[in-house]
Design a protein around this motif. Structure first.
Motif, mmCIF file in Angstrom:
data_model
loop_
_atom_site.group_PDB
_atom_site.id
_atom_site.type_symbol
_atom_site.label_atom_id
_atom_site.label_comp_id
_atom_site.label_asym_id
_atom_site.label_seq_id
_atom_site.Cartn_x
_atom_site.Cartn_y
_atom_site.Cartn_z
ATOM 1 N N SER A 193 0.803 -1.221 0.000
ATOM 2 C CA SER A 193 0.000 0.000 0.000
ATOM 3 C C SER A 193 0.835 1.269 0.000
ATOM 4 N N ARG A 194 2.129 1.143 0.300
ATOM 5 C CA ARG A 194 2.991 2.314 0.340
ATOM 6 C C ARG A 194 4.149 2.247 -0.660
ATOM 7 N N ASN B 57 -1.811 8.508 3.164
ATOM 8 C CA ASN B 57 -1.632 7.359 2.271
ATOM 9 C C ASN B 57 -2.482 7.511 1.008
ATOM 10 N N ASP B 58 -2.474 8.729 0.443
ATOM 11 C CA ASP B 58 -3.246 8.993 -0.772
ATOM 12 C C ASP B 58 -2.354 9.223 -1.982
ATOM 13 N N ARG C 112 -11.084 7.294 0.999
ATOM 14 C CA ARG C 112 -11.207 5.839 1.081
ATOM 15 C C ARG C 112 -9.864 5.167 1.273
ATOM 16 N N LEU C 113 -8.814 5.728 0.660
ATOM 17 C CA LEU C 113 -7.483 5.162 0.858
ATOM 18 C C LEU C 113 -7.052 5.306 2.303
ATOM 19 N N ALA C 114 -7.334 6.464 2.891
ATOM 20 C CA ALA C 114 -6.969 6.679 4.291
ATOM 21 C C ALA C 114 -7.729 5.721 5.195
ATOM 22 N N ALA C 115 -8.998 5.512 4.895
ATOM 23 C CA ALA C 115 -9.802 4.590 5.703
ATOM 24 C C ALA C 115 -9.299 3.162 5.560
ATOM 25 N N ALA C 116 -8.884 2.807 4.348
ATOM 26 C CA ALA C 116 -8.379 1.450 4.114
ATOM 27 C C ALA C 116 -7.057 1.219 4.829
#
Length: 229
Positions: A121-122, A150-151, A191-195
């Motif tokens: 993810s990163r 994390n976007d 949504r990326l931050a929530a994931a």
């Protein structure tokens, strides 16, 4: 002897008349063993993107067109605006997508690079040109997302001369996908931050045990766990 001399002179003349662009590509994608080559932390991880061969020295824009198939022309910093209503765009990396880096510091024209692999993810691997060394192609080099949410709005990119990730946090407009607008779902920053956030577990509810002795004897293990036996 004169015949040999004439042959040599004719050969040299023919070589001098050969056009420069007729020479073969000098920077293929694979080494002698057929493995994809490249620099970076994950250079040996391979790639899920089949990158066509290209000349050994290119600017980032024509190389991104070659590797992604996205037919946008002009300076790199114009790609994001040009992609509007022409290609799908978003903020999540996908294999084959073009990452559009905004002009920053000494990069006045911006930069474009093709995503060749998603590591996590990163972390992604990029294939691009004209970054570490002017005109040089680099394949499967590491890019690290350093944005707080994390976007993928800020990244650090492998820099060859330093043999590691550069310290600059490069601003990223987003990713351009080789697809029609609206056909690729954009996770977006929220949504990326929530994931990426830790999963919150619901609190356990206390188990209500029956008061009668017969009920306790019917489920002794449950009663022991609940501390009510």
């Amino acid at each position: 002897m004169r015949v040999y001399r004439k042959v040599i002179i004719l050969g040299l003349a023919a070589a001098s008349m050969t056009p420069a662009n007729a020479r073969p590509a000098i920077d293929g994608l694979t080494d002698s063993a057929g493995s994809i080559t490249g620099s970076g932390i994950d250079s040996q991880a391979g790639s899920a993107l089949v990158i066509p061969k290209a000349p050994g020295h290119l600017e980032c824009v024509p190389y991104a067109r070659t590797t992604s198939g996205i037919q946008i022309y002009g300076d790199a910093h114009t790609w994001w605006s040009q992609a509007k209503n022409r290609y799908a765009t978003g903020h999540a990396p996908r294999v084959g997508a073009v990452m559009a880096v905004q002009p920053y510091n000494n990069s006045r024209l911006g930069h474009v690079a093709t995503v060749s692999r998603i590591v996590d993810s990163r972390t992604i691997l990029l294939s691009h040109a004209n970054w570490s060394v002017p005109g040089k192609i680099e394949r499967n080099v590491t890019a690290l997302d350093v944005s707080p949410a994390n976007d993928w709005s800020q990244v650090r990119i492998w820099y060859g001369p330093a043999r590691g990730l550069g310290t600059t946090h490069w601003p990223v407009s987003g990713f351009i996908y080789n697809a029609k607008p609206g056909t690729v779902r954009d996770l977006g920053s929220t949504r990326l931050a929530a994931a990426a956030a830790p999963v919150k577990m619901a609190p356990l509810r206390p188990v209500k045990m029956a008061k009668s002795a017969s009920a306790r004897r019917s489920d002794p293990i449950g009663a022991i766990i609940a501390g009510a036996y």
